[in-house]
Design a protein around this motif. Sequence first.
Motif, PDB file in Angstrom:
ATOM      1  N   ARG A   1      -0.294   6.442   8.558  1.00 53.66           N
ATOM      2  CA  ARG A   1       0.011   4.849   8.544  1.00 53.66           C
ATOM      3  C   ARG A   1       0.849   4.378   7.754  1.00 53.66           C
ATOM      4  O   ARG A   1       1.529   3.395   8.010  1.00 53.66           O
ATOM      5  CB  ARG A   1      -1.383   4.179   8.396  1.00 53.66           C
ATOM      6  N   TYR A   2       1.186   5.112   6.902  1.00 53.37           N
ATOM      7  CA  TYR A   2       2.220   4.739   5.813  1.00 53.37           C
ATOM      8  C   TYR A   2       3.271   5.523   5.219  1.00 53.37           C
ATOM      9  O   TYR A   2       3.845   5.570   4.388  1.00 53.37           O
ATOM     10  CB  TYR A   2       1.357   4.488   4.412  1.00 53.37           C
TER      11      TYR A   2
ATOM     12  N   VAL B   1       0.924  -1.248  -0.069  1.00 51.11           N
ATOM     13  CA  VAL B   1       0.114  -0.053   0.154  1.00 51.11           C
ATOM     14  C   VAL B   1       0.787   1.177  -0.088  1.00 51.11           C
ATOM     15  O   VAL B   1       0.594   2.373  -0.875  1.00 51.11           O
ATOM     16  CB  VAL B   1      -1.025  -0.006   1.064  1.00 51.11           C
TER      17      VAL B   1
ATOM     18  N   ARG C   1      -8.008  -3.549   3.363  1.00 57.24           N
ATOM     19  CA  ARG C   1      -8.985  -2.561   3.298  1.00 57.24           C
ATOM     20  C   ARG C   1      -8.426  -1.141   2.626  1.00 57.24           C
ATOM     21  O   ARG C   1      -9.245  -0.856   1.696  1.00 57.24           O
ATOM     22  CB  ARG C   1      -9.913  -2.415   4.610  1.00 57.24           C
ATOM     23  N   ASP C   2      -7.460  -0.796   3.228  1.00 52.76           N
ATOM     24  CA  ASP C   2      -6.893   0.447   2.516  1.00 52.76           C
ATOM     25  C   ASP C   2      -6.497   0.226   1.242  1.00 52.76           C
ATOM     26  O   ASP C   2      -6.599   1.151   0.382  1.00 52.76           O
ATOM     27  CB  ASP C   2      -5.789   1.020   3.274  1.00 52.76           C
TER      28      ASP C   2
ATOM     29  N   CYS D   1      -5.017  -3.030   6.564  1.00 53.42           N
ATOM     30  CA  CYS D   1      -3.987  -2.643   5.516  1.00 53.42           C
ATOM     31  C   CYS D   1      -4.612  -3.046   4.166  1.00 53.42           C
ATOM     32  O   CYS D   1      -4.619  -2.232   3.054  1.00 53.42           O
ATOM     33  CB  CYS D   1      -2.615  -3.142   5.747  1.00 53.42           C
TER      34      CYS D   1
ATOM     35  N   ILE E   1      -7.990  10.649  -1.003  1.00 50.91           N
ATOM     36  CA  ILE E   1      -7.921   9.928   0.213  1.00 50.91           C
ATOM     37  C   ILE E   1      -7.673  11.201   1.348  1.00 50.91           C
ATOM     38  O   ILE E   1      -7.305  12.184   0.843  1.00 50.91           O
ATOM     39  CB  ILE E   1      -6.665   9.058   0.136  1.00 50.91           C
TER      40      ILE E   1
ATOM     41  N   ASP F   1      -4.516  10.852   7.404  1.00 49.76           N
ATOM     42  CA  ASP F   1      -4.693   9.723   7.927  1.00 49.76           C
ATOM     43  C   ASP F   1      -3.776   8.653   7.230  1.00 49.76           C
ATOM     44  O   ASP F   1      -3.250   7.859   7.982  1.00 49.76           O
ATOM     45  CB  ASP F   1      -6.132   9.222   7.777  1.00 49.76           C
ATOM     46  N   PHE F   2      -3.767   8.705   6.051  1.00 50.64           N
ATOM     47  CA  PHE F   2      -2.785   7.774   5.327  1.00 50.64           C
ATOM     48  C   PHE F   2      -1.289   8.108   5.743  1.00 50.64           C
ATOM     49  O   PHE F   2      -0.569   7.008   5.651  1.00 50.64           O
ATOM     50  CB  PHE F   2      -3.031   7.717   3.674  1.00 50.64           C
TER      51      PHE F   2
END
Length: 594
Positions: free
Chosen positions: A197-198, A170, A223-224, A221, A189, A193-194
């Motif tokens: 996480r990433y 991802v 689901r994203d 992960c 997006i 938020d992303f």
Amino acid sequence: MCVHPVTWPEPDPQIAAAIAAKYPGKRPRPLAVQVRDRLGQWLGDEEFAAAFGIRGRPGWSPSRLALVTVLQRVEDLTDRQAAEAVRTRIDWQYLLGLPLDDPGFDHTVLAEFRARVADAGLEQVALDALLARLAAEGLVKAGGKQRTDSTRVVAAVAALNRLELAGESVRAALEALTAAHPDWVAQRICVPDFARRYGTPMTSWRPPQSEARRRELAIACARDGYALLEAVYDLSSPGWLRELPAVDVLRRVLLQNYTRTITSDGREVIRRREKEPDGDGLPPGHARIASPYDLDARWGVKREEFWLGCKLHITETCDDAPACTCRPGAAGQPAAGSAAPDRGHDKGCAQLTAPNLITHAATTDATVTDNQLTSVIHQDLAGKSLAPGRHYLDSGYLSAALVVSALTTWGTALIGPLLADTSAQARAGAGYARTDFTAGYDARTVTCPQGKTSASWSPCTQHGKDAIVATFSARDCGPCPARALCTTNGTRRRHLTLPPRDLAEAQAAARAAENTIPFQADYARRAGIEGTMHQATSHGARRARYRGLPKTRLDHAYMACALNLLRLEAYWTGTPLDRRRTSHLARLELGLAA
């Protein structure tokens, strides 16, 4: 950029004079100088023409860039160091035919050269050209003795578990999309938020210790990833975004590791795939992506070793040492790699300095078994007119079918122990293994150790190979007092799989020969390949320098050229090979005995 094939210029007179002054008399000259003096131009620009266009400004000579790459592997230099050596070292300039004031090239030229050659499938050109030159010198030939072994190669990427693989896929897709179309990413997006996480690699933080929490994170992960793919494949999104390699990698990773269904009430259900029969099943290891940054890296296992990467197979000559040149008529010629040479010979004696040269280097997927390479190696060697007469291999490369086919197709005798019987009875060392049964190919029956004969004899094809399945009657096996030694898991009767007659006879002959002293003495010659693998490992063969099999194959082929040149240098300078080292204590014992 295009290529206009030209011959290598003669060494600059000023550089040649400087080298002659620095290395007078018998003082050994640098390797680069000896390669130019003894081999001349053994590689041409025209052999790389397929990797370059026919229009544009001519660039640096590809054959000379190949020489730089080989010397780079000899001395384990980076691209910057290799480019600087071309500018500053007179031995390299002597080899390349450059004037003393030549400005050289930018180090990025080497990376572009490797990419072009690898993409054109010309990884073996340099090694093949060197072998052709050495064959003309009589240093390698067909019909001789050669040996082969393999070693693991760790990929130039981090080893990821399934949770890290999903998250990193991802992240890689997000990075590629943001670099290609940042405005689209900002609209589709929640960037904060992303980013939380990433924003950093998955390997830079510690995952939850709870198995349930890790599974929950893996589903999050996935689901994203599905949400990101839906946005990319939406009709309102630019179509070219779907062609980004990272997007396709994310799609494949999700397909291989997760299942996604939509229930009747519209709920999305995502589950992680598990092995069959309890789960939905995982793809085979040779097709399963293990890293989003190297699509060729695969998980491999060999006994206790478990690694992410590929495998390297090396084949080298191991002929008998030539006749003594310092004491003509001396007896006791040792076999190469099988016995310690006589230290009474003079330095430079051909019997001590004859080199073992690498004739083949193959890089494969980590899931490819050794026996899948045996025929490939023979075919490639035959294409170079270097097919061996005797080929020494370990049991991983051998089978009865390969022994027969190599002898009939290439005239090559495979020397090595066959794989042992892998049946449950043979592994346990108790019970009736296949060797305890007597096969009658003329009568088309098999007799068990209790004297019963098989009820059926059925020729068939298993895994693409001819085989015979002999089945015993349940009336004979059921009341048999030795049934527990013959069948397992409550099976009522024994099924026995046999090879065709010619393979069975070849297998029996090979197994009988394995226990003889002449065979063991001859097979001891294979042990010398371990020293070659150690030398290759010391030159970086155990860890890939680049990502992807094409560039790794190129790197290993050029490493094989480098090792050959190092061995030729020892041969040219008369340096004894010391094929078997003797400890100080052993030398003392020999001295006292003398």
